[in-house]
Design an enzyme around this catalytic site. Structure first.
Site, PDB file in Angstrom:
ATOM      1  N   HIS A 142      -3.305  -4.100  -4.765  1.00  0.00           N
ATOM      2  CA  HIS A 142      -3.433  -3.750  -3.351  1.00  0.00           C
ATOM      3  C   HIS A 142      -4.830  -4.047  -2.816  1.00  0.00           C
ATOM      4  O   HIS A 142      -5.806  -3.390  -3.187  1.00  0.00           O
ATOM      5  CB  HIS A 142      -3.096  -2.272  -3.138  1.00  0.00           C
ATOM      6  CG  HIS A 142      -3.343  -1.807  -1.745  1.00  0.00           C
ATOM      7  ND1 HIS A 142      -3.981  -0.624  -1.455  1.00  0.00           N
ATOM      8  CD2 HIS A 142      -3.042  -2.388  -0.553  1.00  0.00           C
ATOM      9  CE1 HIS A 142      -4.066  -0.492  -0.136  1.00  0.00           C
ATOM     10  NE2 HIS A 142      -3.512  -1.544   0.419  1.00  0.00           N
ATOM     11  N   ASN A 193      -5.727   5.286   0.648  1.00  0.00           N
ATOM     12  CA  ASN A 193      -4.912   5.630   1.809  1.00  0.00           C
ATOM     13  C   ASN A 193      -4.617   7.124   1.889  1.00  0.00           C
ATOM     14  O   ASN A 193      -4.450   7.673   2.987  1.00  0.00           O
ATOM     15  CB  ASN A 193      -3.603   4.837   1.799  1.00  0.00           C
ATOM     16  CG  ASN A 193      -3.794   3.444   2.377  1.00  0.00           C
ATOM     17  OD1 ASN A 193      -4.766   3.173   3.062  1.00  0.00           O
ATOM     18  ND2 ASN A 193      -2.862   2.555   2.086  1.00  0.00           N
ATOM     19  N   SER A 210       0.827  -1.202   0.000  1.00  0.00           N
ATOM     20  CA  SER A 210       0.000   0.000   0.000  1.00  0.00           C
ATOM     21  C   SER A 210       0.860   1.250   0.000  1.00  0.00           C
ATOM     22  O   SER A 210       0.341   2.365   0.043  1.00  0.00           O
ATOM     23  CB  SER A 210      -0.906   0.010   1.238  1.00  0.00           C
ATOM     24  OG  SER A 210      -0.121  -0.029   2.423  1.00  0.00           O
ATOM     25  N   GLU A 261      -6.784  -1.844  -5.448  1.00  0.00           N
ATOM     26  CA  GLU A 261      -6.112  -0.818  -6.243  1.00  0.00           C
ATOM     27  C   GLU A 261      -5.044  -1.473  -7.113  1.00  0.00           C
ATOM     28  O   GLU A 261      -4.118  -2.098  -6.603  1.00  0.00           O
ATOM     29  CB  GLU A 261      -5.483   0.240  -5.328  1.00  0.00           C
ATOM     30  CG  GLU A 261      -6.515   1.085  -4.592  1.00  0.00           C
ATOM     31  CD  GLU A 261      -5.886   2.038  -3.601  1.00  0.00           C
ATOM     32  OE1 GLU A 261      -6.354   3.177  -3.485  1.00  0.00           O
ATOM     33  OE2 GLU A 261      -4.922   1.632  -2.909  1.00  0.00           O
TER      34      GLU A 261
END
Length: 287
Positions: free
Chosen positions: A142, A193, A121, A154
């Site tokens: 991800h 994130n 990440s 992702e």
């Protein structure tokens, strides 16, 4: 697109074991590998308990559970895991030197057609692609914790990632029942994130300034914003150590002082208060 039948997951921690089960439930032959026999045993037991629990609650058909379990294996042998894999998902610790060693190893052992992905990440796949002889077959894939529940994946390409690699990984994610999003450029933190990081930073600042208790901040995030968990609850679930290491890695990449871990995060990391996994984080989990 590259045909994917077998998926190898490297790392049997909380994410790796769940990704392996997600793959098996999606109809793929899956193997989860770790260098630690104890870690492999714990991962297998955890997934067995998860499957039994889902079946007992009527959330998973017994036949589907048996079929998925028959497609899932656990091993400590890296050659066995990736030797005939079509897709490899690295889910090791968020330390770049370790990831680069892992990618160099799996590049040597995996078939030439195999796509190699990282669940990182933090690090864009360009950070590990040059450790292989197949950079065009490398990208990020991800997953979010808990991977058995969260729908998002992702997929992040680097400049040399081929369209076939991207198309294949997106298709695999969809077959797993996920909703993949594609990032055409690498950026620290990716999408989710970065959004979550902004919320987390504001939540910690509000708490540090005495504006509100962490409990009330979490309640506000859930009741006003519709989040399933508050930012402090989520940090405890994911692991404060993971949050700390991600911020440190992002700072190393950008040099931006704003990317450093918040001092309260650093304090808890140094105290070994990582959240649920250690029994104490922002909240206490004495039971």
């Amino acid at each position: 697109m590259t045909e994917v039948k077998k998926i190898a997951v490297i790392g049997s921690g909380a994410m790796g074991r769940q990704i392996g089960m997600v793959a098996a439930l999606g109809g793929f032959d899956a193997v989860v590998q770790d260098i630690s026999a104890d870690a492999v045993s714990q991962a297998e037991q955890a997934m067995k308990e998860w499957v039994d629990g889902r079946v007992a609650k009527g959330r998973l058909d017994a036949g589907q559970a048996d079929a998925a379990w028959s497609r899932l294996r656990f091993t400590t042998d890296l050659r066995e895991a990736v030797g005939d894999a079509d897709l490899v998902i690295e889910a090791a610790t968020e330390k770049l030197d370790i990831k680069r060693r892992v990618f160099a190893q799996i590049d040597e052992l995996a078939p030439g057609h195999a796509i190699l992905t990282t669940n990182s990440s933090t690090y864009g796949s360009s950070s590990v692609a040059d450790a292989t002889k197949r950079p065009e077959k490398v990208c990020n894939m991800h997953f979010f914790n808990p991977a058995l529940v969260m729908k998002a994946v992702e997929v992040v390409r680097h400049p040399d990632t081929s369209d076939d690699t991207v198309d294949t990984v997106m298709a695999v994610a969809r077959q797993m029942g996920k909703l993949p999003v594609l990032l055409n450029k690498e950026i620290p933190g990716f999408i989710a994130n970065r959004l979550m990081g902004a919320l987390r930073s504001e939540a910690i600042d509000l708490f540090e300034q005495g504006i509100a208790s962490l409990e009330d901040i979490d309640v506000a995030a859930k009741s006003a914003l519709g989040h399933p968990m508050g930012p402090f609850e989520l940090m405890d679930l994911v692991g404060i150590d993971v949050t700390y290491l991600i911020r440190e890695a992002t700072f190393d990449m950008t040099g931006d002082e704003r990317e450093k871990p918040h001092p309260l995060i650093t304090e808890k990391y140094e105290a070994g208060e990582f959240g649920r996994k250690t029994g104490k984080g922002w909240y206490s989990y004495a039971d």
